[in-house]
Design a protein around this motif. Structure first.
Motif, short mmCIF file in Angstrom:
data_model
loop_
_atom_site.label_atom_id
_atom_site.label_comp_id
_atom_site.label_asym_id
_atom_site.label_seq_id
_atom_site.Cartn_x
_atom_site.Cartn_y
_atom_site.Cartn_z
N LEU A 163 -96.19 39.71 -40.51
CA LEU A 163 -97.41 40.36 -41.00
C LEU A 163 -97.38 41.83 -40.64
CD1 LEU A 163 -99.88 37.57 -39.84
CD2 LEU A 163 -98.96 37.90 -42.14
N ALA A 164 -97.96 42.68 -41.50
CA ALA A 164 -97.95 44.13 -41.26
C ALA A 164 -99.26 44.74 -41.74
CB ALA A 164 -96.77 44.78 -41.98
N VAL A 165 -99.63 45.82 -41.10
CA VAL A 165 -100.84 46.55 -41.49
C VAL A 165 -100.65 47.10 -42.91
CG1 VAL A 165 -102.31 48.53 -40.98
CG2 VAL A 165 -101.42 47.13 -39.12
N GLY A 166 -101.66 46.95 -43.74
CA GLY A 166 -101.58 47.40 -45.12
C GLY A 166 -101.14 46.32 -46.09
N GLN A 167 -100.69 45.16 -45.57
CA GLN A 167 -100.27 44.06 -46.43
C GLN A 167 -101.48 43.54 -47.21
OE1 GLN A 167 -97.98 41.17 -44.31
NE2 GLN A 167 -97.89 39.72 -46.02
N GLU A 168 -101.32 43.29 -48.52
CA GLU A 168 -102.45 42.91 -49.36
C GLU A 168 -102.30 41.49 -49.90
OE1 GLU A 168 -102.86 45.79 -52.46
OE2 GLU A 168 -103.61 47.38 -51.12
N PHE A 169 -103.47 40.89 -50.18
CA PHE A 169 -103.54 39.52 -50.71
C PHE A 169 -104.53 39.51 -51.87
CE2 PHE A 169 -102.85 39.50 -46.12
CZ PHE A 169 -101.64 38.84 -46.03
N PRO A 170 -104.33 38.68 -52.87
CA PRO A 170 -105.20 38.69 -54.06
C PRO A 170 -106.67 38.43 -53.76
CG PRO A 170 -103.20 37.43 -54.48
CD PRO A 170 -103.20 37.74 -53.02
N ASP A 171 -106.95 37.54 -52.78
CA ASP A 171 -108.34 37.23 -52.44
C ASP A 171 -108.38 36.68 -51.03
OD1 ASP A 171 -107.47 34.53 -52.66
OD2 ASP A 171 -107.90 34.58 -54.80
N ASP A 196 -115.68 35.55 -43.77
CA ASP A 196 -116.65 35.52 -44.86
C ASP A 196 -116.02 36.15 -46.10
OD1 ASP A 196 -116.78 38.28 -44.47
OD2 ASP A 196 -118.50 38.13 -43.12
N LYS A 197 -116.81 36.51 -47.08
CA LYS A 197 -116.28 37.02 -48.34
C LYS A 197 -115.71 38.43 -48.24
CE LYS A 197 -119.36 34.22 -51.21
NZ LYS A 197 -120.41 34.22 -52.27
N PRO A 219 -112.89 47.75 -51.57
CA PRO A 219 -114.09 47.94 -52.38
C PRO A 219 -113.80 47.83 -53.88
CG PRO A 219 -113.38 50.03 -51.45
CD PRO A 219 -112.54 48.98 -50.80
N GLY A 220 -114.66 47.08 -54.58
CA GLY A 220 -114.58 46.99 -56.03
C GLY A 220 -113.59 45.97 -56.57
N VAL A 221 -112.76 45.40 -55.72
CA VAL A 221 -111.77 44.42 -56.15
C VAL A 221 -111.77 43.26 -55.16
CG1 VAL A 221 -110.25 46.03 -57.37
CG2 VAL A 221 -109.98 45.70 -54.92
N PRO A 222 -111.28 42.07 -55.56
CA PRO A 222 -111.25 40.94 -54.63
C PRO A 222 -110.10 41.00 -53.63
CG PRO A 222 -110.42 40.27 -56.78
CD PRO A 222 -110.90 41.68 -56.94
N THR A 223 -109.26 42.03 -53.72
CA THR A 223 -108.08 42.12 -52.87
C THR A 223 -108.45 42.28 -51.40
OG1 THR A 223 -106.92 43.17 -54.70
CG2 THR A 223 -105.91 43.35 -52.51
N PHE A 224 -107.71 41.55 -50.54
CA PHE A 224 -107.85 41.68 -49.09
C PHE A 224 -106.62 42.39 -48.54
CE2 PHE A 224 -111.61 39.34 -48.91
CZ PHE A 224 -112.04 39.17 -47.58
N THR A 225 -106.83 43.18 -47.48
CA THR A 225 -105.71 43.87 -46.86
C THR A 225 -105.84 43.78 -45.35
OG1 THR A 225 -104.54 45.98 -46.69
CG2 THR A 225 -106.93 46.08 -46.86
N ILE A 226 -104.70 43.77 -44.66
CA ILE A 226 -104.70 43.73 -43.19
C ILE A 226 -104.98 45.15 -42.68
CG2 ILE A 226 -103.30 43.31 -41.14
CD1 ILE A 226 -101.79 41.19 -42.69
#
Length: 737
Positions: A163-171, A196-197, A219-226
């Motif tokens: 895992l790394a900082v900045g890694q993104e996930f769809p939701d 939570d959401k 913000p504005g997208v469902p993407t999650f990031t570390i």
């Protein structure tokens, strides 16, 4: 750990019990001669002397062998592997990776992951104990402590799951899933702090470990990031065999692809694969629940199957016009009670091309809910099973058998002007007997010999007697039948009495009044065993679809196969007639008139009437094909033998049996669209059938069915002719003479 030489001779057995410390001197070599065994009790201490031929015994009920060969300089690493005899050898690699005993600079012997060792397992040899070591080695002033910590899953690195900082996930779900997979792959457990959401925060579950991760939604997208991650673990890993993140859903996701390829993948195999790939030991229930979750997604739930039954019946009638499909629920609560299905292709083939012979049988459902599958099956001209109708009931009882046979009578009555006089084979339990008498009063109802012989075998357990029973059943004449019964009586009078209690007109060929065409058994479930048992464990609609697909395939395959036949009769009938021809060539035929003949053979004399198609041996009447005596008579008057066979044995009639098609049924997702404007379909949607109230009981089901004739019957009391006591035979009598 330089300057430590651990030297052991060949064949040293080392076994350890719990809480036995081993302390060896520092910076010294330990030398043992050949055949030294070390024995330590479980709860008391013993001094160790390691001279020639001393025993050193440790531990559990099996020996741990430590074989370090002839090498004298063992530094840093000692290979450790567990085989069938738990042998440790420095000359070969361990069987599973990372299983090594390591001597560290602090003189500690540690065990890496997957070693099934007891907590606090250690061997210590105090410097005050006599070791049989050369004094020049000077072991008096320093110690080497060998300890085996309880760590079973040591945390390791895996680039795939880093895992790394900045890694993104769809939701957020993908984020949670990725972190869970990483925790399992890297062998540490994770404790969720906030989820939570918009954010997800977790830390290492080991107390005192600083590892922590925080992910947030962009913000504005469902993407999650570390956002932040403390990558350093100070914990040693997991000190147990399971894993907190290995949930049922994780098991389902892990084996989903394998189950789609092979739905018969067993929970035990799932456990083995997860242990092999991930190093985790789970419970059987977790594997079973994970499989059920995927199977429910693939085939639908058991509850949904019952709910959609009315719509399914409408789809059968829509795609296969003329078929009968009806479902009935309990009037009070609408729980499932009965289902009856018969395809138009089967009805047409049975009434127009099959022998007038029906077999009745049943098998119990192996699904989540209790129930029984009832079957009515005919036989085509080539002797193969020809399924006619299926019924599913909430339980097997007299009332449900009466209903099933009533439905069977109705479908035959509305599809033919002249109801054939049937011969019916079953286990003749009370519900079936009453149902046949009420709905088919003119039918000949006989025992299925498989049911009868299994009850007989259960009672006497004598292969010779069982074989004689079958020979008596096959006997064509009364004289042959009585001869076989006398043979049984000579072996066991009790067995002969058991047989005579059952009227021979219900099972013996010599006395049976109906025409069975040589079929003494219905043998339905046993013949369909390869797929009917597998289908009985599916949700009810899936089970009926499995049956429909099998019938559809059979009809097509048999139709295409028969198109390649060039003979007049089906293959099995052709073979039987050919055999009769071979015997007939040796017979002498005398003609009495245009229809009556006397046929003389080595076995005796038989009278043949070709006008009435009968022979004194009864073979022609019972099997529907000319016997050898009839063939000899027909040949003598230049008649075509094939013209004197029953029509059901001809290829033309066989093709007629499979001339109709069983059509496919579309997927349930299309039912609503395909049924628009159909008033019957709209009514079916409004009807909701609930599952039956009776669930499948826990535990392993019975391997064998309890025959109807055995239910409620007293066990036979045996009598010893030696001591005149009951409860045993003469051969097992232990009473003194």
């Amino acid at each position: 750990m330089a300057n430590h030489d651990l030297i052991l001779g060949q064949s040293h057995n080392l076994a350890l019990r719990q809480n036995q410390p081993l302390v060896l001197g520092h910076d010294h070599n330990l030398g043992l001669t050949q055949n030294h065994d070390l024995e330590l009790g479980q709860t008391h201490e013993r001094h160790l002397g390691l001279g020639q031929d001393h025993d050193l015994g440790l531990g559990h009920s099996h020996d741990h062998e430590l074989d370090l060969g002839q090498r004298h300089d063992q530094e840093e690493d000692v290979g450790h592997s567990y085989g069938h005899d738990n042998e440790l050898a420095n000359d070969r690699k361990p069987d599973h990776g990372d299983n090594e005993l390591v001597l560290s600079e602090h003189n500690e012997l540690t065990v890496s992951e997957n070693q099934e060792l007891d907590d606090s397992l250690a061997l210590a040899v105090d410097d005050s104990q006599e070791m049989g070591i050369d004094p020049a080695r000077d072991l008096q002033h320093s110690q080497m402590v060998v300890s085996l910590p309880p760590v079973l899953q040591v945390r390791n690195s895996n680039p795939t799951y880093e895992l790394a900082v900045g890694q993104e996930f769809p939701d957020v779900k993908s984020c949670r899933r990725a972190l869970r997979d990483a925790a399992i792959a890297l062998h540490f457990e994770m404790q969720t702090i906030k989820s939570d959401k918009t954010r997800f925060t977790a830390k290492c579950a080991s107390e005192g470990c600083p590892w922590r991760i925080h992910a947030a939604k962009l913000p504005g997208v469902p993407t999650f990031t570390i956002r932040t991650i403390h990558e350093t673990h100070t914990c040693g890993g997991i000190a147990h065999l399971g894993h907190q993140q290995a949930s049922v859903q994780w098991v389902a996701n892990t084996v989903e692809q394998r189950l789609r390829e092979n739905p018969n993948y067993k929970p035990k195999e799932i456990l083995e694969e997860i242990h092999r790939v991930h190093g985790i030991t789970l419970s059987y229930k977790q594997a079973w629940r994970g499989k059920e979750r995927i199977m429910a997604a693939m085939r639908g739930s058991f509850e949904e199957g019952y709910r959609l039954l009315p719509q399914y019946c409408e789809q059968i009638k829509r795609t296969n016009p003329g078929s009968i499909a009806s479902v009935y629920g309990n009037p009070t609560d609408n729980c499932f009670q009965r289902l009856f299905i018969s395809f138009q292709a089967s009805i047409y083939g049975f009434l127009n091309a099959c022998r007038p012979l029906l077999g009745l049988d049943r098998t119990y459902l192996k699904s989540k809910y209790l129930g029984t599958l009832l079957l009515a099956t005919g036989f085509d001209g080539d002797g193969a099973l020809f399924p006619l109708a299926f019924g599913v009931v909430d339980e097997e009882n007299d009332e449900n058998w009466m209903w099933f046979l009533s439905e069977l009578h109705n479908l035959l009555e509305i599809n033919t002007e002249n109801m054939p006089r049937l011969t019916i084979l079953s286990d003749r339990q009370k519900g079936v007997v009453d149902g046949v008498e009420a709905n088919f009063p003119t039918a000949f109802h006989g025992f299925c010999m498989r049911h009868l012989s299994e009850s007989f075998r259960k009672e006497f357990n004598n292969t010779m007697l069982v074989n004689l029973l079958w020979e008596a059943a096959h006997a064509l004449t009364v004289i042959e039948f009585e001869a076989k019964i006398l043979e049984i009586e000579e072996i066991s009078q009790d067995a002969a009495y058991w047989i005579r209690r059952i009227p021979p007109r219900l099972w013996a060929t010599a006395y049976f009044e109906g025409t069975r065409f040589g079929h003494l058994t219905a043998n339905i479930v046993e013949s369909l065993n390869s797929w009917i048992l597998e289908a009985s464990g599916l949700p009810i609609i899936q089970m009926m679809e499995c049956i429909r697909r099998q019938l559809m395939t059979w009809f097509n395959e048999r139709r295409e196969t028969s198109m390649q036949w060039t003979s007049i009769l089906v293959p099995s009938a052709e073979r039987r007639v050919a055999e009769a021809l071979e015997y007939a060539r040796t017979y002498q035929v005398l003609r009495a008139n245009e229809a009556e003949f006397e046929v003389i053979s080595r076995e005796g004399t038989n009278i043949v009437d070709i006008r009435n198609r009968c022979c004194l041996c009864r073979g022609w009447q019972l099997y529907g094909l000319p016997c050898a005596h009839a063939v000899a008579a027909l040949l003598s008057c230049r008649q075509n033998v094939h013209r004197f066979t029953e029509s059901c044995f001809t290829v033309a009639t066989y093709r007629k049996a499979y001339s109709q098609t069983i059509h496919p049924i579309p997927d349930k997702s299309l039912w609503k669209e395909l049924s628009e404007g159909d008033p019957n379909a709209n009514k079916a949607v409004q009807v909701v059938i609930h599952p039956p109230k009776s669930l499948k009981p826990p535990g392993r089901p019975r391997k064998k069915r309890v025959r109807a004739e055995d239910r409620g019957r007293e066990k036979r009391v045996v009598h010893c002719s030696r001591c005149n006591q009951t409860g045993h035979f003469r051969t097992t009598c232990a009473a003194p003479i």
